[in-house]
Motif scaffolding. Sequence first.
Motif, PDB file in Angstrom:
ATOM      1  N   ILE A  42      -4.965   1.421  23.756  1.00  0.00           N
ATOM      2  CA  ILE A  42      -4.933   2.488  22.900  1.00  0.00           C
ATOM      3  C   ILE A  42      -5.939   3.225  23.543  1.00  0.00           C
ATOM      4  N   ASN A  43      -5.450   4.624  23.985  1.00  0.00           N
ATOM      5  CA  ASN A  43      -6.227   5.417  24.854  1.00  0.00           C
ATOM      6  C   ASN A  43      -6.910   6.372  24.087  1.00  0.00           C
ATOM      7  N   LYS A  44      -6.637   6.643  22.887  1.00  0.00           N
ATOM      8  CA  LYS A  44      -7.721   7.447  22.063  1.00  0.00           C
ATOM      9  C   LYS A  44      -8.922   6.747  21.556  1.00  0.00           C
ATOM     10  N   PRO A  45     -10.216   7.777  21.830  1.00  0.00           N
ATOM     11  CA  PRO A  45     -11.301   6.882  21.194  1.00  0.00           C
ATOM     12  C   PRO A  45     -11.181   7.181  19.400  1.00  0.00           C
ATOM     13  N   ARG A  46     -11.670   6.127  18.818  1.00  0.00           N
ATOM     14  CA  ARG A  46     -11.730   6.136  17.707  1.00  0.00           C
ATOM     15  C   ARG A  46     -10.363   6.312  16.933  1.00  0.00           C
ATOM     16  N   ALA A  47      -9.241   5.674  17.340  1.00  0.00           N
ATOM     17  CA  ALA A  47      -8.122   5.966  17.111  1.00  0.00           C
ATOM     18  C   ALA A  47      -8.203   5.389  15.861  1.00  0.00           C
ATOM     19  N   ARG A  48      -7.176   5.911  14.772  1.00  0.00           N
ATOM     20  CA  ARG A  48      -6.940   5.539  13.568  1.00  0.00           C
ATOM     21  C   ARG A  48      -5.738   4.336  13.600  1.00  0.00           C
ATOM     22  N   VAL A  49      -6.292   3.131  13.482  1.00  0.00           N
ATOM     23  CA  VAL A  49      -5.230   2.112  13.637  1.00  0.00           C
ATOM     24  C   VAL A  49      -4.817   1.493  12.487  1.00  0.00           C
ATOM     25  N   LEU A  50      -3.628   1.320  11.962  1.00  0.00           N
ATOM     26  CA  LEU A  50      -3.061   0.481  10.956  1.00  0.00           C
ATOM     27  C   LEU A  50      -2.398  -0.894  10.995  1.00  0.00           C
ATOM     28  N   ASP A  51      -2.860  -2.081  10.460  1.00  0.00           N
ATOM     29  CA  ASP A  51      -2.425  -3.177  10.781  1.00  0.00           C
ATOM     30  C   ASP A  51      -1.680  -3.433   9.438  1.00  0.00           C
ATOM     31  N   VAL A  52      -0.283  -3.394   9.435  1.00  0.00           N
ATOM     32  CA  VAL A  52       0.646  -3.678   8.323  1.00  0.00           C
ATOM     33  C   VAL A  52       0.770  -5.074   8.138  1.00  0.00           C
ATOM     34  N   GLY A  53       0.292  -5.674   7.099  1.00  0.00           N
ATOM     35  CA  GLY A  53       0.540  -7.284   6.903  1.00  0.00           C
ATOM     36  C   GLY A  53      -0.628  -7.772   7.499  1.00  0.00           C
ATOM     37  N   SER A  54      -1.941  -7.121   7.297  1.00  0.00           N
ATOM     38  CA  SER A  54      -3.252  -7.459   8.024  1.00  0.00           C
ATOM     39  C   SER A  54      -3.864  -8.745   7.637  1.00  0.00           C
ATOM     40  N   ALA A  55      -3.395  -9.699   6.426  1.00  0.00           N
ATOM     41  CA  ALA A  55      -4.044 -11.053   6.035  1.00  0.00           C
ATOM     42  C   ALA A  55      -5.476 -10.893   5.945  1.00  0.00           C
TER      43      ALA A  55
END
Length: 204
Positions: A42-55
């Motif tokens: 992930i190259n972008k600092p503080r990227a908005r990362v969504l985990d779908v099915g995050s358990a």
Amino acid sequence: MSKNYEKLSQAYYDQHAKKFDRSFDGFLAGFFKRYIVKHLTINKPRARVLDVGSATGQLLAMLSEKQEIFGIGLDISPEMTRFASGRYPQFEFLTGSAMQLPFDDQSLDVIVCSASFHHFPSPETFLKEAMRTLKTGGKLVIAEIRIPLVRGLYNRYIERFSSEGDVKVYDFDTLYKLLSEAGFVLINGQKHLQIQYFEAHKKS
């Protein structure tokens, strides 16, 4: 009568939320999480990362050890969401459907699906939602089960007997075709033992 896969998934994971990481399912899920963490950049600092099915939120925690992210977890199970929120208060966890992502257009940098894609009742609908919510150039990551020799038998088994919300296990070529037809460009596709791994981005 067709199955309501999302209700089945919700009921199953509500029941297993507190003990998921110590269960056999949780043990197997760990292989997919570690594979993603090893290969995803992930190259972008503080990227908005969504985990779908995050358990339980474990994948977001693992990714955040590599670099700082703004982590969001989405799960169909409210019990999973509640457990993850208590365990990792630094991230945001929401209960909802992968068929209708509760995010604005072009608001996410990365969407990750770790061993969750085979639960989606309509993969085309999810991919359309991923395309809508990702920023231009954003990245979609899918790590899925790979069982090439017995996939047909396994799919017939889960159609008849599974009560966990499993819909279908896909082969590599089918997953690639689904991504391509949704408008994604594949930048990394790998097969490793029982894991198939895809990184694709939204066209600029």
